[in-house]
Design a protein around this motif. Structure first.
Motif, PDB file in Angstrom:
ATOM      1  N   GLU A 185      34.444  36.944  42.306  1.00  8.52           N
ATOM      2  CA  GLU A 185      33.267  36.256  42.825  1.00  8.52           C
ATOM      3  C   GLU A 185      33.466  35.782  44.265  1.00  8.52           C
ATOM      4  O   GLU A 185      32.512  35.640  45.024  1.00  8.52           O
ATOM      5  CB  GLU A 185      32.914  35.072  41.911  1.00  8.52           C
ATOM      6  N   ASP A 186      34.721  35.557  44.659  1.00  7.88           N
ATOM      7  CA  ASP A 186      35.010  35.094  46.007  1.00  7.88           C
ATOM      8  C   ASP A 186      34.713  36.179  47.049  1.00  7.88           C
ATOM      9  O   ASP A 186      34.081  35.926  48.072  1.00  7.88           O
ATOM     10  CB  ASP A 186      36.462  34.632  46.117  1.00  7.88           C
ATOM     11  N   THR A 187      35.171  37.405  46.780  1.00  6.72           N
ATOM     12  CA  THR A 187      34.898  38.510  47.693  1.00  6.72           C
ATOM     13  C   THR A 187      33.406  38.828  47.723  1.00  6.72           C
ATOM     14  O   THR A 187      32.827  39.081  48.789  1.00  6.72           O
ATOM     15  CB  THR A 187      35.677  39.774  47.271  1.00  6.72           C
ATOM     16  N   GLU A 188      32.777  38.798  46.562  1.00  6.25           N
ATOM     17  CA  GLU A 188      31.364  39.148  46.468  1.00  6.25           C
ATOM     18  C   GLU A 188      30.501  38.189  47.277  1.00  6.25           C
ATOM     19  O   GLU A 188      29.610  38.615  48.026  1.00  6.25           O
ATOM     20  CB  GLU A 188      30.933  39.129  44.987  1.00  6.25           C
ATOM     21  N   ILE A 189      30.785  36.882  47.165  1.00  5.01           N
ATOM     22  CA  ILE A 189      29.950  35.912  47.882  1.00  5.01           C
ATOM     23  C   ILE A 189      30.221  35.960  49.382  1.00  5.01           C
ATOM     24  O   ILE A 189      29.361  35.625  50.194  1.00  5.01           O
ATOM     25  CB  ILE A 189      30.162  34.489  47.312  1.00  5.01           C
ATOM     26  N   SER A 190      31.412  36.426  49.761  1.00  3.61           N
ATOM     27  CA  SER A 190      31.735  36.569  51.188  1.00  3.61           C
ATOM     28  C   SER A 190      30.766  37.542  51.859  1.00  3.61           C
ATOM     29  O   SER A 190      30.246  37.267  52.954  1.00  3.61           O
ATOM     30  CB  SER A 190      33.171  37.080  51.366  1.00  3.61           C
ATOM     31  N   PHE A 191      30.519  38.670  51.212  1.00  6.31           N
ATOM     32  CA  PHE A 191      29.632  39.669  51.798  1.00  6.31           C
ATOM     33  C   PHE A 191      28.198  39.158  51.898  1.00  6.31           C
ATOM     34  O   PHE A 191      27.481  39.470  52.851  1.00  6.31           O
ATOM     35  CB  PHE A 191      29.681  40.961  50.978  1.00  6.31           C
ATOM     36  N   ARG A 192      27.790  38.350  50.954  1.00 11.28           N
ATOM     37  CA  ARG A 192      26.431  37.804  51.020  1.00 11.28           C
ATOM     38  C   ARG A 192      26.312  36.778  52.147  1.00 11.28           C
ATOM     39  O   ARG A 192      25.267  36.668  52.790  1.00 11.28           O
ATOM     40  CB  ARG A 192      26.048  37.197  49.668  1.00 11.28           C
TER      41      ARG A 192
ATOM     42  N   LYS B  72      53.967  40.883  32.792  1.00 11.92           N
ATOM     43  CA  LYS B  72      52.790  41.090  31.953  1.00 11.92           C
ATOM     44  C   LYS B  72      51.600  40.264  32.440  1.00 11.92           C
ATOM     45  O   LYS B  72      50.477  40.764  32.566  1.00 11.92           O
ATOM     46  CB  LYS B  72      53.125  40.735  30.499  1.00 11.92           C
ATOM     47  N   VAL B  73      51.865  38.992  32.715  1.00 10.15           N
ATOM     48  CA  VAL B  73      50.803  38.099  33.185  1.00 10.15           C
ATOM     49  C   VAL B  73      50.329  38.531  34.572  1.00 10.15           C
ATOM     50  O   VAL B  73      49.127  38.556  34.860  1.00 10.15           O
ATOM     51  CB  VAL B  73      51.296  36.635  33.212  1.00 10.15           C
ATOM     52  N   TRP B  74      51.277  38.884  35.444  1.00 12.60           N
ATOM     53  CA  TRP B  74      50.937  39.343  36.793  1.00 12.60           C
ATOM     54  C   TRP B  74      50.065  40.597  36.746  1.00 12.60           C
ATOM     55  O   TRP B  74      49.064  40.693  37.467  1.00 12.60           O
ATOM     56  CB  TRP B  74      52.227  39.636  37.566  1.00 12.60           C
ATOM     57  N   PHE B  75      50.440  41.551  35.901  1.00 11.37           N
ATOM     58  CA  PHE B  75      49.704  42.810  35.831  1.00 11.37           C
ATOM     59  C   PHE B  75      48.270  42.578  35.368  1.00 11.37           C
ATOM     60  O   PHE B  75      47.333  43.166  35.916  1.00 11.37           O
ATOM     61  CB  PHE B  75      50.415  43.780  34.885  1.00 11.37           C
ATOM     62  N   LYS B  76      48.101  41.720  34.396  1.00  8.24           N
ATOM     63  CA  LYS B  76      46.760  41.431  33.894  1.00  8.24           C
ATOM     64  C   LYS B  76      45.916  40.756  34.970  1.00  8.24           C
ATOM     65  O   LYS B  76      44.732  41.084  35.151  1.00  8.24           O
ATOM     66  CB  LYS B  76      46.843  40.540  32.655  1.00  8.24           C
ATOM     67  N   GLN B  77      46.525  39.815  35.698  1.00 11.51           N
ATOM     68  CA  GLN B  77      45.803  39.117  36.765  1.00 11.51           C
ATOM     69  C   GLN B  77      45.402  40.071  37.886  1.00 11.51           C
ATOM     70  O   GLN B  77      44.251  40.095  38.331  1.00 11.51           O
ATOM     71  CB  GLN B  77      46.669  37.998  37.340  1.00 11.51           C
ATOM     72  N   ARG B  78      46.347  40.913  38.328  1.00 16.82           N
ATOM     73  CA  ARG B  78      46.081  41.770  39.479  1.00 16.82           C
ATOM     74  C   ARG B  78      45.138  42.917  39.149  1.00 16.82           C
ATOM     75  O   ARG B  78      44.365  43.340  40.014  1.00 16.82           O
ATOM     76  CB  ARG B  78      47.395  42.306  40.045  1.00 16.82           C
ATOM     77  N   THR B  79      45.173  43.421  37.933  1.00 20.61           N
ATOM     78  CA  THR B  79      44.209  44.466  37.569  1.00 20.61           C
ATOM     79  C   THR B  79      42.797  43.867  37.503  1.00 20.61           C
ATOM     80  O   THR B  79      41.815  44.545  37.825  1.00 20.61           O
ATOM     81  CB  THR B  79      44.548  45.125  36.225  1.00 20.61           C
ATOM     82  N   ARG B  80      42.714  42.605  37.107  1.00 21.77           N
ATOM     83  CA  ARG B  80      41.410  41.916  37.128  1.00 21.77           C
ATOM     84  C   ARG B  80      40.909  41.793  38.568  1.00 21.77           C
ATOM     85  O   ARG B  80      39.732  42.035  38.847  1.00 21.77           O
ATOM     86  CB  ARG B  80      41.536  40.531  36.492  1.00 21.77           C
ATOM     87  N   TRP B  81      41.804  41.433  39.478  1.00 19.35           N
ATOM     88  CA  TRP B  81      41.413  41.348  40.886  1.00 19.35           C
ATOM     89  C   TRP B  81      40.951  42.705  41.404  1.00 19.35           C
ATOM     90  O   TRP B  81      39.952  42.803  42.113  1.00 19.35           O
ATOM     91  CB  TRP B  81      42.589  40.855  41.727  1.00 19.35           C
ATOM     92  N   ALA B  82      41.732  43.741  41.072  1.00 21.59           N
ATOM     93  CA  ALA B  82      41.402  45.094  41.547  1.00 21.59           C
ATOM     94  C   ALA B  82      40.033  45.527  41.020  1.00 21.59           C
ATOM     95  O   ALA B  82      39.196  46.046  41.775  1.00 21.59           O
ATOM     96  CB  ALA B  82      42.477  46.077  41.111  1.00 21.59           C
ATOM     97  N   LYS B  83      39.802  45.313  39.726  1.00 22.72           N
ATOM     98  CA  LYS B  83      38.522  45.693  39.133  1.00 22.72           C
ATOM     99  C   LYS B  83      37.375  44.918  39.780  1.00 22.72           C
ATOM    100  O   LYS B  83      36.314  45.484  40.082  1.00 22.72           O
ATOM    101  CB  LYS B  83      38.545  45.429  37.625  1.00 22.72           C
ATOM    102  N   GLY B  84      37.592  43.637  40.042  1.00 23.81           N
ATOM    103  CA  GLY B  84      36.564  42.824  40.675  1.00 23.81           C
ATOM    104  C   GLY B  84      36.255  43.272  42.089  1.00 23.81           C
ATOM    105  O   GLY B  84      35.091  43.322  42.494  1.00 23.81           O
ATOM    106  N   ASN B  85      37.298  43.611  42.835  1.00 27.86           N
ATOM    107  CA  ASN B  85      37.084  44.065  44.214  1.00 27.86           C
ATOM    108  C   ASN B  85      36.406  45.427  44.265  1.00 27.86           C
ATOM    109  O   ASN B  85      35.604  45.701  45.167  1.00 27.86           O
ATOM    110  CB  ASN B  85      38.414  44.102  44.965  1.00 27.86           C
ATOM    111  N   ILE B  86      36.728  46.277  43.305  1.00 30.32           N
ATOM    112  CA  ILE B  86      36.076  47.590  43.242  1.00 30.32           C
ATOM    113  C   ILE B  86      34.579  47.415  42.972  1.00 30.32           C
ATOM    114  O   ILE B  86      33.740  48.115  43.550  1.00 30.32           O
ATOM    115  CB  ILE B  86      36.742  48.479  42.167  1.00 30.32           C
ATOM    116  N   TYR B  87      34.228  46.466  42.101  1.00 30.48           N
ATOM    117  CA  TYR B  87      32.816  46.150  41.842  1.00 30.48           C
ATOM    118  C   TYR B  87      32.115  45.759  43.145  1.00 30.48           C
ATOM    119  O   TYR B  87      30.995  46.216  43.440  1.00 30.48           O
ATOM    120  CB  TYR B  87      32.708  45.011  40.828  1.00 30.48           C
ATOM    121  N   VAL B  88      32.768  44.908  43.948  1.00 29.91           N
ATOM    122  CA  VAL B  88      32.180  44.446  45.208  1.00 29.91           C
ATOM    123  C   VAL B  88      32.033  45.609  46.190  1.00 29.91           C
ATOM    124  O   VAL B  88      31.022  45.721  46.881  1.00 29.91           O
ATOM    125  CB  VAL B  88      33.049  43.331  45.829  1.00 29.91           C
TER     126      VAL B  88
END
Length: 416
Positions: A237-244, A269-285
């Motif tokens: 949501e942080d990257t998405e609102i930046s563009f707006r 394990k925790v790092w991988f889950k967090q970073r894949t979430r970031w990657a997926k979110g940024n790809i959406y943006v």
């Protein structure tokens, strides 16, 4: 020139183009850091603005008390800011802990909003929208539930945004609180300083652009009202609102003196889950904003769109292509006449990576040590290579969510 050679040349050109862009950002960022060190905090004229600090929290009992206590201790007049904690569908002892803090600070502007499975539990964006509906501040600041901001953090952000009407938001930086917990957190600490904050500083210096991080930033209330709040479909949501904010004609400035300290994942394990979430979110943006490449009104932010496109698609594909060809060449399945040149360029890239990354660390006290040189070198051959897997898996999850039309959910990063 055979097909493997052509593919290798294209991959090498792409990789080195992006590497040189990164080096340019590091140099520009370093110059900005040096300049900002000698600058005084802008004077806030007149009455200090009323600020709303929002903290979205889901099962954050381990860290939430320390976070709220640090926010209550900020060097900002107590009657000029409120804290809203959105205890979002938590099933741990967060409600009890927050209730105890609220009872001890009855004379402070501290509001606890608790949601259930019906109203909450739908992600950070939804939680922020719920908190914003109850907020009163003309400025809105966001902190993650594991943050302990330094006392002057908020004042720096307010001073910057109040002295420049062209700024829609001002971001500070976050540092790794548990840096020495494991080798992984040492990697994350260096990554944060070099590839997030130095790149942010460089982008501000060269293009007057920055991307809002998930924490330690401030923005104008009028902006949130104009755009209708946070996009509930956006995980990043942080990257998405930046563009707006960009599209409204505002700029986003980086103020490195505003610092907060946060926990980072201590296990792979925790790092991988967090970073894949970031990657997926940024790809959406990225996908959402690709049409802006052909929009004349978005000319000043094309660099950011191309930057993200290059990182998550072009760089990923180039790295996979070059690594695959080198392995197949070594095994004798394909023949490429420039394998030797590619090996030399790969070695040169490592040298540039180590030198450039170490230079960025010189801006932080306690980071300029010989041990960090070896950490950076080890980081290149291990941690950085995992990025390809993270980006690829994030893309896979994005496509899967798109096909099955799954809604964004709150992904909880484990605390320690």
């Amino acid at each position: 020139m055979n097909i493997p050679d052509v593919l290798m040349v294209i991959a090498v050109i792409c990789i080195w183009s992006l590497l040189l862009v990164n080096v340019t950002l590091i140099i520009a960022g370093y110059l900005y850091y040096i300049k900002s060190e000698n600058e005084e905090m802008p004077e806030i004229k007149g009455e200090l603005p009323f600020v709303t600090i929002m903290v979205p929290a889901h099962n954050e009992g381990i860290v939430i008390s320390k976070t709220v206590e640090s926010l209550l201790a900020l060097d900002y007049p107590h009657d000029r800011y409120e804290i809203i904690v959105i205890n979002d569908n938590s099933t741990d002892n967060s409600a009890l802990l927050l209730g105890n803090i609220q009872s001890r600070y009855k004379n402070r502007n501290l509001l606890i909003i608790s949601t259930d499975a019906i109203t909450g539990g739908k992600g950070k964006s939804n939680a922020l929208n719920i908190g914003f509906a109850r907020s009163k501040g003309e400025l809105i600041a966001i902190y993650d539930a594991d943050n302990t901001p330094e006392k002057m953090a908020l004042r720096y952000l307010v001073a910057e945004i109040m002295n420049d009407s062209s700024l829609g938001a001002v971001i500070g930086k976050f540092r790794t609180r548990n840096r020495d917990a494991s080798l992984l957190t040492r990697f994350i600490n260096i990554e944060t300083l070099s590839f997030q904050w130095m790149a942010q500083a460089g982008r501000w210096k060269l293009f007057k652009l920055c991307t809002i991080p998930g924490t330690n930033f401030i923005m104008r209330r009028s902006i949130v009202e104009s755009i209708g709040g946070w996009d509930v479909k956006a995980i990043a949501e942080d990257t998405e609102i930046s563009f707006r904010i960009y599209m409204m004609g505002y700029r986003i400035k980086f103020q490195p003196k505003s610092v907060t300290w946060e926990q980072e994942p201590q296990t792979l394990k925790v790092w991988f889950k967090q970073r894949t979430r970031w990657a997926k979110g940024n790809i959406y943006v990225i996908v959402k904003n690709i049409p802006l490449l052909f929009d004349k009104s978005a000319s000043r932010i094309r660099f950011d769109i191309l930057y993200y496109l290059s990182i998550y698609f072009l760089l990923l594909l180039s790295l996979i292509t070059s690594d695959t060809l080198l392995v197949l060449h070594a095994l004798g399945y394909v023949h490429t006449t420039i394998a030797g040149l590619s090996g030399f360029l790969w070695l040169l890239a490592i040298i540039l990576f180590v030198v450039g990354t170490f230079i960025t660390l010189t801006t932080e006290k306690g980071e300029m040590s010989l041990s960090n040189v070896w950490i950076i070198l080890l980081m290149y051959v291990s941690y950085c290579q995992l990025w390809m897997l993270v980006a690829a898996y994030g893309l896979y999850n994005y496509i899967k969510d798109l096909i099955f039309k799954r809604e964004a959910k709150w992904y909880k990063t484990e605390r320690y």
